[in-house]
Design a protein around this motif. Structure first.
Motif, PDB file in Angstrom:
ATOM      1  N   ILE A   1      -3.552  -3.210  -2.060  1.00 31.42           N
ATOM      2  CA  ILE A   1      -2.551  -3.615  -1.071  1.00 31.42           C
ATOM      3  C   ILE A   1      -1.480  -2.542  -0.912  1.00 31.42           C
ATOM      4  O   ILE A   1      -0.994  -1.975  -1.898  1.00 31.42           O
ATOM      5  N   ARG A   2      -1.116  -2.272   0.316  1.00 34.92           N
ATOM      6  CA  ARG A   2       0.027  -1.399   0.607  1.00 34.92           C
ATOM      7  C   ARG A   2       1.207  -2.251   1.096  1.00 34.92           C
ATOM      8  O   ARG A   2       0.996  -3.327   1.663  1.00 34.92           O
ATOM      9  N   ASP A   3       2.400  -1.787   0.846  1.00 36.28           N
ATOM     10  CA  ASP A   3       3.625  -2.523   1.202  1.00 36.28           C
ATOM     11  C   ASP A   3       3.591  -3.912   0.571  1.00 36.28           C
ATOM     12  O   ASP A   3       3.511  -4.939   1.259  1.00 36.28           O
ATOM     13  N   LEU A   4       3.666  -3.928  -0.734  1.00 36.44           N
ATOM     14  CA  LEU A   4       3.545  -5.176  -1.489  1.00 36.44           C
ATOM     15  C   LEU A   4       4.583  -6.225  -1.103  1.00 36.44           C
ATOM     16  O   LEU A   4       4.236  -7.404  -0.944  1.00 36.44           O
TER      17      LEU A   4
ATOM     18  N   PHE B   1       3.460  -7.851   2.085  1.00 34.73           N
ATOM     19  CA  PHE B   1       2.264  -8.664   1.847  1.00 34.73           C
ATOM     20  C   PHE B   1       2.642  -9.996   1.198  1.00 34.73           C
ATOM     21  O   PHE B   1       2.120 -11.052   1.572  1.00 34.73           O
ATOM     22  N   LYS B   2       3.540  -9.968   0.232  1.00 32.76           N
ATOM     23  CA  LYS B   2       3.941 -11.195  -0.467  1.00 32.76           C
ATOM     24  C   LYS B   2       4.606 -12.186   0.483  1.00 32.76           C
ATOM     25  O   LYS B   2       4.440 -13.399   0.329  1.00 32.76           O
TER      26      LYS B   2
ATOM     27  N   ALA C   1       1.792 -13.879   2.143  1.00 32.64           N
ATOM     28  CA  ALA C   1       0.993 -14.684   1.214  1.00 32.64           C
ATOM     29  C   ALA C   1       1.710 -15.932   0.733  1.00 32.64           C
ATOM     30  O   ALA C   1       1.068 -16.955   0.439  1.00 32.64           O
TER      31      ALA C   1
ATOM     32  N   TYR D   1      -8.068 -12.283   7.112  1.00 30.58           N
ATOM     33  CA  TYR D   1      -7.842 -10.845   7.257  1.00 30.58           C
ATOM     34  C   TYR D   1      -6.952 -10.530   8.462  1.00 30.58           C
ATOM     35  O   TYR D   1      -6.203  -9.552   8.446  1.00 30.58           O
TER      36      TYR D   1
ATOM     37  N   ILE E   1      -3.349 -10.137   7.441  1.00 28.36           N
ATOM     38  CA  ILE E   1      -2.918  -9.130   6.460  1.00 28.36           C
ATOM     39  C   ILE E   1      -3.592  -7.777   6.648  1.00 28.36           C
ATOM     40  O   ILE E   1      -3.495  -6.905   5.783  1.00 28.36           O
TER      41      ILE E   1
ATOM     42  N   TYR F   1      -1.870  -4.575   5.774  1.00 31.45           N
ATOM     43  CA  TYR F   1      -1.458  -4.321   4.392  1.00 31.45           C
ATOM     44  C   TYR F   1      -2.633  -4.019   3.458  1.00 31.45           C
ATOM     45  O   TYR F   1      -2.424  -3.803   2.259  1.00 31.45           O
ATOM     46  N   LEU F   2      -3.852  -4.018   3.987  1.00 32.15           N
ATOM     47  CA  LEU F   2      -5.024  -3.775   3.160  1.00 32.15           C
ATOM     48  C   LEU F   2      -5.363  -2.287   3.108  1.00 32.15           C
ATOM     49  O   LEU F   2      -5.463  -1.627   4.150  1.00 32.15           O
TER      50      LEU F   2
END
Length: 240
Positions: free
Chosen positions: A161-164, A167-168, A171, A227, A230, A233-234
């Motif tokens: 994951i990029r830019d955690l 992404f959180k 999620a 997908y 996100i 961010y993958l």
């Protein structure tokens, strides 16, 4: 004429080398046991095709299976193969029966694996293990392994994951819904990602094992994020 033949041989060699290099990676189901085994069941995928990549993947799967069959201190694993781990599990059970002859509890262990997702970039494998060594209840544990399809090396979650932080944020609503359905009260202001994240056909799956964020009675908590939500961010493309 000699030069032409030499060029032809060289061309054929290069073609053969490239064909070997690009051999497709596939998986077979394998059952691993020993002659005296009666209480351990191991069914896991085995990578075949590209020898170099397959060896790396199969070695990691074997390492995880060995760790799941370990009884006691996980830092004291001595088995070098799954077969040795099965034998060690039996030996520990025999020692248990010798020390506690009145105990009627039979030990058991089962490990099943499956390929959840495979693309030219990433391969995700799930290993589900159940171990019962006479306690109040058995222990169920699921491990996700993500492999770089070009090398066979394990991809850590931080490299999926990029830019955690971003992404959180995406999620967390899925997490909130999952724990709501399980009637779990959790401080969602301190949302943390699970140890297990993997690619699947339905999206990126996040899985919390028993005891990871909730008591045993809650069981496993998992949810899939489409997908489409996100994709930005993958690190690895989800389109096959």
């Amino acid at each position: 004429m000699l030069k032409s033949n030499s060029f032809l041989l060289f061309f054929c060699f290069i073609l053969l080398f490239n064909c070997k290099k690009d051999i497709a990676l596939t998986f077979d189901d394998q059952n691993i046991s020993t002659e005296t085994n009666t209480i351990v069941e191991v069914n896991i995928p085995k990578a075949i095709g590209n020898e170099a990549i397959s060896e790396v993947i199969n070695s990691e799967i074997e390492r995880v299976v060995i760790s799941h069959l370990q009884v006691g201190d996980p830092d004291k694993i001595t088995s070098k193969s799954i077969e040795e781990s099965i034998t060690a599990f039996h030996t520990d059970f025999e020692n248990f029966k010798s020390d506690f002859p009145e105990a009627a509890q039979l030990w058991e262990a089962q490990i099943d694996g499956e390929v959840m997702y495979q693309s030219p970039d990433v391969i995700s494998v799930a290993l589900t293990s159940y171990q019962n060594t006479g306690g109040a209840h058995g222990l169920l544990n699921i491990s996700f392994l993500n492999f770089d399809a070009s090398s066979g090396k394990v991809i850590p979650n931080t490299s999926l994951i990029r830019d955690l932080p971003a992404f959180k944020k995406v999620a967390q609503p899925y997490f909130d819904q999952a724990i709501k359905e399980k009637h779990v009260f959790d401080d969602t202001n301190d949302f943390v990602l699970p140890e297990n994240i993997a690619y699947t056909d339905d999206g990126l799956v996040l899985l919390y094992n028993t005891y990871e964020i909730a008591p045993y009675s809650t069981g496993i908590i998992e949810f899939a994020i489409p997908y489409s939500d996100i994709k930005a961010y993958l690190v690895f493309d989800s389109a096959r």
